[in-house]
Design an enzyme around this catalytic site. Structure first.
Site, short mmCIF file in Angstrom:
data_model
loop_
_atom_site.label_atom_id
_atom_site.label_comp_id
_atom_site.label_asym_id
_atom_site.label_seq_id
_atom_site.Cartn_x
_atom_site.Cartn_y
_atom_site.Cartn_z
CG HIS A 151 -1.76 -0.55 1.29
ND1 HIS A 151 -2.00 -2.10 1.54
CD2 HIS A 151 -3.52 -0.35 1.02
CE1 HIS A 151 -3.32 -2.78 1.12
NE2 HIS A 151 -4.06 -1.46 0.88
CE LYS A 155 -4.25 -0.16 3.99
NZ LYS A 155 -5.19 0.51 4.82
#
Length: 257
Positions: A151, A155
């Site tokens: 990600h 995040k």
């Protein structure tokens, strides 16, 4: 046509902005209000808000009678946000990940007591939902598996909610568990429901996951890639259209497909 008003919590974030744009384009839906503790005092033009849309910075200030509460905030705030939405007669659509199982159970219980529907989805990407389904099928035949999720650098939660949901689906589908790793995996990642999960956080990524299955003499890899947050809007659209027909809280977009 009756218009369904939607309150968007976490509207200043990347996903929040996408949700605002989506609602503005959906016939029969409109942004009734927005909420964020860090929201500016006036409606910012770069969030595509109509001039009459109220901006709230505290839950006790909210007086808008919206039908749906969409939450793309942060894990620390999401539980209180959704509890507030349920208590005030709104149908929650929750995309905030990182909430604990205990927090989810609390919201599921509250929704059941109020006979109020809602959805908590670890991922609104259709490719991610299909990956979880395919992984559950494969786990019946390949019980040895590891997950790698990648990600964007901002995040906050790791492992991701999607990876945790995938691990849970694999664990539930296994005919037998053959993984023998200990809880302390060090470089092998974190053990989630008996499945090692490796989390990568780097600039340039959006949301990606691969599940690697191994068996004597063969291997199987299932992978999904979300290259743009716009890909999540197809799932959010489905949730907005169907959540008001629910009478209980569901976890996972697959329950609406």
């Amino acid at each position: 046509m009756k218009t369904t008003k939607v309150l968007v919590a976490g509207f200043t974030g990347a996903m929040g902005k996408k949700v605002l744009n989506l609602i503005n384009q959906m016939p029969g839906f409109e942004v009734g209000a927005v909420y964020s503790p860090t929201a500016p005092s006036q409606n910012p033009t770069d969030y595509a808000l109509a001039e009459n849309v109220p901006v709230f910075t505290a839950l006790d200030e909210i007086h808008q009678n919206a039908t749906i509460w969409v939450d793309f905030s942060v894990p620390e705030a999401a539980t209180e946000n959704v509890a507030f939405a349920l208590a005030h007669g709104m149908f929650p659509v929750v995309g905030t990940t990182g909430m604990s199982e205990a927090a989810q159970h609390q919201l599921i219980t509250q929704a059941a007591q109020l006979h109020r529907g809602g959805i908590i989805a670890p991922n609104f990407g259709l490719s991610a939902v299909l990956l979880m389904k395919f992984a559950a099928i494969a786990a019946q035949y390949f019980p040895d598996a590891e997950i790698v999720e990648m990600h964007h650098a901002d995040k906050q939660d790791a492992p991701s909610g999607t990876a945790l949901a995938t691990a849970q689906a694999i664990a539930a589908a296994r005919n037998q568990k053959t993984n023998t790793q200990s809880e302390n995996l060090a470089a092998r990642g974190t053990l989630c429901n008996g499945v090692p999960v490796h989390a990568v956080r780097l600039p340039g990524y959006v949301a990606h996951e691969q599940v690697l299955f191994g068996a004597p003499g063969e291997a199987l890899t299932i992978r999904q890639d979300s290259f743009d947050r716009e890909s999540f809007m197809a799932g959010v659209r489905i949730a907005l259209q169907k959540v008001t027909a629910l009478d209980h809280m569901v976890v996972g977009l697959e329950n609406l497909l």
